[in-house]
Write an enzyme that holds these catalytic residues in place. Sequence first.
Site, short mmCIF file in Angstrom:
data_model
loop_
_atom_site.label_atom_id
_atom_site.label_comp_id
_atom_site.label_asym_id
_atom_site.label_seq_id
_atom_site.Cartn_x
_atom_site.Cartn_y
_atom_site.Cartn_z
N SER A 1 0.84 -1.20 0.00
CA SER A 1 0.00 0.00 0.00
C SER A 1 0.89 1.27 0.00
CB SER A 1 -0.97 -0.04 1.19
OG SER A 1 -1.98 0.92 1.05
N ASP B 1 -10.37 -4.34 -4.49
CA ASP B 1 -9.73 -3.43 -3.54
C ASP B 1 -10.48 -2.09 -3.54
OD1 ASP B 1 -8.08 -1.65 -2.16
OD2 ASP B 1 -6.23 -2.48 -2.98
N HIS C 1 -7.95 -5.31 -0.45
CA HIS C 1 -6.79 -4.45 -0.30
C HIS C 1 -5.67 -5.14 0.46
CE1 HIS C 1 -4.42 -0.84 -0.13
NE2 HIS C 1 -4.42 -0.84 1.19
#
Length: 251
Positions: free
Chosen positions: A100, A202, A232
Amino acid sequence: MPQSVTVGQDARPIAVLFREGKGPPVVWLGGFKSDMRATKATALDDWAKENGRAFLRFDYSGHGESGGDFEDGTISRWLEDALSVIERFVTERPIFVGSSMGGWISLLAARHLMETRPEIAPAGMVLIAPAVDMTERLMWDRFPEALRKGVQETGVYHRPSAYSDDPYPITWKLIEDGRRHLILDRPIQTGCPVHILQGMEDPDVPWDHALRLVEHLPGDSVSLTLIKDGDHRLSRPEDIERLMMAVAGMP
């Protein structure tokens, strides 16, 4: 017990876990409000132990076991944390694994190291749902006008999170500083192969955001694995298996 590295003018303590081993060291760069003991990082550490690989993980300031306040955090500050830890522990070209926000930090750190310390610039990167330019593209651009005004006037927006009972503070300082580090407006050089793992379910980093990143990596060997039912976090056993294979496949 974590080791500690002192970083920055405010001498903030950064908590670090380092496993000795052979081969290119694997460096975990976590996500926004995540920590180095989360599922994927711990699974990678287990993999490193089984395979005799060096493994480095740490908490950014204001995260996990590190010092500092989260609301003081900016991309500049967290990048400084990452570079300080990497330069302290890494002695050969590593494999970056960025999750991320850690994907963005990985690309920024790679650019810096290629310019200043090429001997420890990454030999490969695995990016999991990379939230590149997230402060602008995934936060500010999505905020309605009233919310934007509120952030500018009060300095912070407490954003509800699907991953925590506590809201995430999004500060105006974070947004402003993020604009200094935007990279999706030009070609991105990494100097190494890149493998992106991206869930198509996601809600935080849309899969077309990963496609946009691929378009900006013209000079490097890039592979993209789209996981149709992936979210995610990509922390299910089958997702962890894909991650291990991607890391093991790096030179």
